[in-house]
Scaffold this motif. Structure first.
Motif, PDB file in Angstrom:
ATOM      1  N   LYS A  49     -54.717  27.513  17.776  1.00 46.58           N
ATOM      2  CA  LYS A  49     -53.633  27.808  18.731  1.00 46.58           C
ATOM      3  C   LYS A  49     -53.721  26.895  19.956  1.00 46.58           C
ATOM      4  O   LYS A  49     -52.707  26.444  20.475  1.00 46.58           O
ATOM      5  N   MET A  50     -54.957  26.621  20.395  1.00 40.96           N
ATOM      6  CA  MET A  50     -55.138  25.729  21.535  1.00 40.96           C
ATOM      7  C   MET A  50     -54.661  24.319  21.193  1.00 40.96           C
ATOM      8  O   MET A  50     -53.962  23.682  21.985  1.00 40.96           O
ATOM      9  N   LEU A  51     -55.001  23.849  19.996  1.00 40.56           N
ATOM     10  CA  LEU A  51     -54.530  22.525  19.559  1.00 40.56           C
ATOM     11  C   LEU A  51     -53.011  22.474  19.479  1.00 40.56           C
ATOM     12  O   LEU A  51     -52.391  21.482  19.888  1.00 40.56           O
ATOM     13  N   ALA A  52     -52.417  23.535  18.952  1.00 40.05           N
ATOM     14  CA  ALA A  52     -50.953  23.583  18.870  1.00 40.05           C
ATOM     15  C   ALA A  52     -50.343  23.517  20.263  1.00 40.05           C
ATOM     16  O   ALA A  52     -49.339  22.820  20.478  1.00 40.05           O
ATOM     17  N   GLY A  53     -50.947  24.209  21.221  1.00 35.99           N
ATOM     18  CA  GLY A  53     -50.470  24.152  22.601  1.00 35.99           C
ATOM     19  C   GLY A  53     -50.600  22.766  23.204  1.00 35.99           C
ATOM     20  O   GLY A  53     -49.747  22.322  23.976  1.00 35.99           O
ATOM     21  N   MET A  54     -51.657  22.061  22.834  1.00 35.90           N
ATOM     22  CA  MET A  54     -51.837  20.678  23.310  1.00 35.90           C
ATOM     23  C   MET A  54     -50.745  19.786  22.740  1.00 35.90           C
ATOM     24  O   MET A  54     -50.222  18.915  23.432  1.00 35.90           O
ATOM     25  N   GLU A  55     -50.407  19.989  21.479  1.00 36.27           N
ATOM     26  CA  GLU A  55     -49.373  19.167  20.821  1.00 36.27           C
ATOM     27  C   GLU A  55     -47.989  19.404  21.416  1.00 36.27           C
ATOM     28  O   GLU A  55     -47.199  18.471  21.517  1.00 36.27           O
ATOM     29  N   THR A  56     -47.694  20.634  21.796  1.00 29.28           N
ATOM     30  CA  THR A  56     -46.360  20.961  22.329  1.00 29.28           C
ATOM     31  C   THR A  56     -46.253  20.800  23.839  1.00 29.28           C
ATOM     32  O   THR A  56     -45.168  20.927  24.400  1.00 29.28           O
ATOM     33  N   GLY A  57     -47.404  20.547  24.496  1.00 30.87           N
ATOM     34  CA  GLY A  57     -47.392  20.421  25.946  1.00 30.87           C
ATOM     35  C   GLY A  57     -47.492  21.753  26.673  1.00 30.87           C
ATOM     36  O   GLY A  57     -47.394  21.810  27.890  1.00 30.87           O
ATOM     37  N   ARG A  58     -47.679  22.840  25.941  1.00 23.80           N
ATOM     38  CA  ARG A  58     -47.782  24.168  26.563  1.00 23.80           C
ATOM     39  C   ARG A  58     -49.177  24.424  27.127  1.00 23.80           C
ATOM     40  O   ARG A  58     -49.345  25.204  28.045  1.00 23.80           O
ATOM     41  N   HIS A  59     -50.198  23.777  26.584  1.00 22.57           N
ATOM     42  CA  HIS A  59     -51.580  24.009  27.016  1.00 22.57           C
ATOM     43  C   HIS A  59     -51.795  23.529  28.446  1.00 22.57           C
ATOM     44  O   HIS A  59     -51.272  22.492  28.849  1.00 22.57           O
ATOM     45  N   ARG A  60     -52.558  24.312  29.196  1.00 22.22           N
ATOM     46  CA  ARG A  60     -53.013  23.918  30.534  1.00 22.22           C
ATOM     47  C   ARG A  60     -54.525  24.046  30.573  1.00 22.22           C
ATOM     48  O   ARG A  60     -55.080  25.042  30.095  1.00 22.22           O
ATOM     49  N   ASP A  61     -55.192  23.054  31.135  1.00 21.54           N
ATOM     50  CA  ASP A  61     -56.651  23.086  31.232  1.00 21.54           C
ATOM     51  C   ASP A  61     -57.110  24.389  31.868  1.00 21.54           C
ATOM     52  O   ASP A  61     -56.522  24.853  32.851  1.00 21.54           O
ATOM     53  N   GLY A  62     -58.149  24.969  31.295  1.00 20.72           N
ATOM     54  CA  GLY A  62     -58.707  26.227  31.775  1.00 20.72           C
ATOM     55  C   GLY A  62     -58.157  27.448  31.060  1.00 20.72           C
ATOM     56  O   GLY A  62     -58.780  28.497  31.040  1.00 20.72           O
ATOM     57  N   TRP A  63     -56.979  27.315  30.448  1.00 19.01           N
ATOM     58  CA  TRP A  63     -56.280  28.468  29.874  1.00 19.01           C
ATOM     59  C   TRP A  63     -56.280  28.448  28.350  1.00 19.01           C
ATOM     60  O   TRP A  63     -55.378  28.958  27.713  1.00 19.01           O
ATOM     61  N   GLY A  64     -57.335  27.902  27.772  1.00 15.14           N
ATOM     62  CA  GLY A  64     -57.439  27.849  26.321  1.00 15.14           C
ATOM     63  C   GLY A  64     -58.603  28.656  25.803  1.00 15.14           C
ATOM     64  O   GLY A  64     -58.952  29.708  26.345  1.00 15.14           O
ATOM     65  N   ALA A  65     -59.222  28.140  24.751  1.00 11.75           N
ATOM     66  CA  ALA A  65     -60.319  28.815  24.068  1.00 11.75           C
ATOM     67  C   ALA A  65     -61.660  28.315  24.605  1.00 11.75           C
ATOM     68  O   ALA A  65     -61.810  27.139  24.940  1.00 11.75           O
TER      69      ALA A  65
END
Length: 181
Positions: A49-65
């Motif tokens: 899910k974190m990788l998917a968020g990185m691909e879509t631009g939704r991920h923010r540093d600190g807010w992953g796994a």
């Protein structure tokens, strides 16, 4: 930005990098030596899910796994993290442990530390979590970490029945001030 590390009493919570998340998702160890029974499928799912968020631009540093690493032996014992960045002042937390690490208070310690970190961020007022109705161990973890049950989810999540909903608010007294650094 460097991955976030949150220190707890007996554990260090290390945010996954893109490479470690990819390796975990693909069935590897993510660069850690794991305690018996780990990594759990929940940790692998969260990495994906974190990788998917990185691909879509939704991920923010600190807010992953994150991976929970026991400091006494430098073994990874579980995963913890957020289901995405905060929205409207709220962020969801989830966690799992290798079977061999259960029953030692590690999940409670990790939830306390990561919740304190999240509530110290300017855009978070509430951290929440859901549990299956029959997952009493996880419910006890949340209660010991200062969360309170506020009801049930209004709809099934992931095809499951409604789940118990717990939360911890910034406005409540923080029993874990030492973890806010």
């Amino acid at each position: 930005m460097l991955p976030v590390t949150v220190q707890a009493d007996r554990l260090a919570l290390h945010e996954l990098t893109r490479a470690s998340a990819a390796e975990l998702q693909d069935g590897g160890d993510g660069g850690w030596v794991w305690a018996p029974g780990g990594p759990h499928e929940g940790s692998r799912f969260a990495a994906g899910k974190m990788l998917a968020g990185m691909e879509t631009g939704r991920h923010r540093d600190g807010w992953g796994a994150y991976v929970m690493v026991r400091t006494e032996d430098d073994r990874a014992i579980g995963g913890i993290g957020f289901h995405g960045p905060p929205e409207d002042g709220r962020v969801e937390i989830g966690y799992d442990l290798a079977e061999s690490a259960r029953g030692h208070g590690y999940a409670t310690e990790s939830v306390k530390a990561l919740t304190a970190w999240a509530l110290a961020q300017p855009d978070v007022e509430t951290v929440y979590a859901t549990t299956d109705e029959d997952n009493t161990a996880s419910q006890r973890v949340l209660e010991r970490a200062g969360f309170r049950r506020i009801g049930d989810t209004p709809r099934p999540i992931g095809g499951r029945e409604a789940q118990h909903l717990f939360e911890r608010n910034l406005s409540e007294p923080n029993l874990f001030e030492q973890n806010r650094d």
